[in-house]
Write an enzyme that holds these catalytic residues in place. Structure first.
Site, PDB file in Angstrom:
ATOM      1  N   TYR A 125      -3.650   7.003  -3.578  1.00 28.54           N
ATOM      2  CA  TYR A 125      -2.663   7.660  -4.434  1.00 28.54           C
ATOM      3  C   TYR A 125      -3.100   7.686  -5.897  1.00 28.54           C
ATOM      4  CZ  TYR A 125       0.668   7.285  -0.517  1.00 28.54           C
ATOM      5  OH  TYR A 125       1.299   7.384   0.700  1.00 28.54           O
ATOM      6  N   LYS A 174      -8.532  -1.732   6.647  1.00 30.08           N
ATOM      7  CA  LYS A 174      -9.299  -0.924   7.600  1.00 30.08           C
ATOM      8  C   LYS A 174     -10.767  -1.011   7.180  1.00 30.08           C
ATOM      9  CE  LYS A 174      -9.472   2.087  11.039  1.00 30.08           C
ATOM     10  NZ  LYS A 174      -8.920   1.909  12.395  1.00 30.08           N
ATOM     11  N   ASP A 207      -4.117  -0.221  12.145  1.00 25.74           N
ATOM     12  CA  ASP A 207      -3.561   0.429  13.338  1.00 25.74           C
ATOM     13  C   ASP A 207      -2.988  -0.605  14.304  1.00 25.74           C
ATOM     14  OD1 ASP A 207      -6.256  -0.106  13.232  1.00 25.74           O
ATOM     15  OD2 ASP A 207      -6.910   1.657  14.340  1.00 25.74           O
ATOM     16  N   ASP A 231       2.775   2.131   2.079  1.00 21.36           N
ATOM     17  CA  ASP A 231       3.814   3.161   2.104  1.00 21.36           C
ATOM     18  C   ASP A 231       4.275   3.376   3.543  1.00 21.36           C
ATOM     19  OD1 ASP A 231       5.502   5.194   1.413  1.00 21.36           O
ATOM     20  OD2 ASP A 231       3.948   6.596   0.767  1.00 21.36           O
TER      21      ASP A 231
HETATM   22 MG    MG Z   1       7.305   6.254   1.029  1.00 23.44          MG
END
Ligand code: MG
Ligand code: NAI
Length: 335
Positions: A125, A174, A207, A231
């Site tokens: 982000y 990850k 995952d 998120d």
């Molecule tokens: Mg959100």
């Protein structure tokens, strides 16, 4: 103690859930003073800007804000106000508790009590290098992870564990695939973890974490992870415990903190007086913890739980036939 907090009533259901939240806070006689400030569509209509300087000044001065959801107009030229606020005040820690509550439509009416600590300023982000090729065929962006950013968010998670008596921090990553970015995050997390021998630390690939959260959520205590994973995982956790009406979030930096609900301005039910005020109320609870009033925060949470247990005047999203204010009155009567 007399604290002044910046209050942003926001858009859509924002003013309704804020009125309910302030009603309950006032009944607690905490000596809080409110400084009202505008942001979002309301501010755009009044002042021609979504995030006025006076609002930024108010948050900078008071260092603490309680904020309702804001609507970001769809279209060119408007970047998300929430992202702007996080950047402006460098609110690097997004702290989202998920706890089972009684009488919700959740799959886990008990057994979930975890906190997601999400890095809030970098990763996928960071908004750098967003490019689309001239022919519209290839899109690229830059994911940036720094040692400093990783270090401070992991340290925040371990300090939170110590402060709240939690026992375990799970580092979610990850690094097997995203070798540079997630790799640096994991390496830094391992270094920080060594400094907290009193807190158990384990590592989990993202995952698998999603599967484990749905199968055995009780194994998690604090999760710390990067921006995008955090998120997604925090919404998954909100879903485990009964949905958006019960999910609060805190955005915390060194110089300021903003407390809110995870949900948005819910234009589909705005003005009907039926929005669930609990998410913002639980956000206010996080704010009371932050202001050094843990007993008052617990008092507020206990009143919410007791109201859910009694199914007293609940809003329609929880299967009740009450409304925003009746729910708040029911909570206030149990303080
Ligand atoms: Mg959100
Ligand atoms: P939303 O969270 O506003 O609504 C999703 C669904 O959940 C709707 O059906 C809504 O009625 C329901 N819902 C949400 N909060 C509720 C509550 N307290 N009680 C009962 N039902 C509730 O998400 P949506 O529709 O995607 O976004 C609407 C607007 O909110 C957009 O402009 C978006 O940008 C903004 N937004 C703002 C956020 C913030 O200020 N932190 C966060 C997320 C979205």
């Amino acid at each position: 103690m007399n604290h002044t907090i910046t209050v942003i009533r926001g858009d859509g259901i924002g003013p309704e859930i804020m009125a309910a939240t302030l009603y309950v806070l006032d009944k607690m006689n905490l000596g809080l003073r409110y400084e009202e400030a505008d942001a979002g569509l309301v501010a755009l209509e009044k002042n021609g800007e979504l995030l006025p300087q006076v609002t930024l000044d108010s948050i900078a001065k008071n260092k603490v804000a309680l904020k309702s959801p804001l609507t970001t107009p769809v279209g060119e030229g408007f970047s998300s106000i929430n992202v702007q606020l996080r950047r402006h005040f460098d609110l690097y820690a997004n702290v989202r508790p998920a706890k089972s509550f009684p009488n919700t439509k959740s799959r886990f009416p008990s057994g979930v009590d975890l906190i997601t600590v999400r890095e809030n300023t970098e990763g996928a982000y960071s908004a750098e290098g967003q490019e689309l090729s001239a022919d519209g065929e290839v899109a690229t962006s830059i994911t940036k992870t720094t040692r400093k950013g990783s270090e401070r968010i992991v340290r925040y998670a371990f300090e939170l564990a110590r402060k709240t008596g939690r026992k375990k921090v799970t580092v979610v990553h990850k690094a097997n695939i995203l070798k540079s970015t997630s790799g640096l995050f994991l390496k830094t997390a391992r270094e920080v973890a060594m400094q907290y021998p009193d807190i158990e630390c384990n590592e989990m690939i993202v995952d698998n974490t999603c599967m484990q959260l749905v199968m055995k959520p009780e194994q998690f205590d604090i999760i710390v992870t990067t921006n995008l994973f955090g998120d997604i995982i925090s919404d998954l956790c909100a879903g485990l415990v009964g949905g958006l009406g019960l999910a609060p979030g805190a955005n915390i930096g060194t110089d300021a903190a903003i407390f809110e609900a995870v949900h948005g301005s819910a234009p589909d039910i705005a003005g009907k007086g039926i929005a669930n005020p609990c998410a913002l109320l639980l956000g206010a609870g996080q704010m009371l913890d932050h202001l050094g009033m843990p007993h008052e925060a617990l008092r507020l949470r206990n009143a919410i739980v007791a109201t859910l247990e009694a199914r007293d005047r609940l809003t329609p999203d929880l299967g009740g036939d009450g409304n925003t204010m009746s729910f708040a009155e029911a909570i206030a009567s149990r303080l």
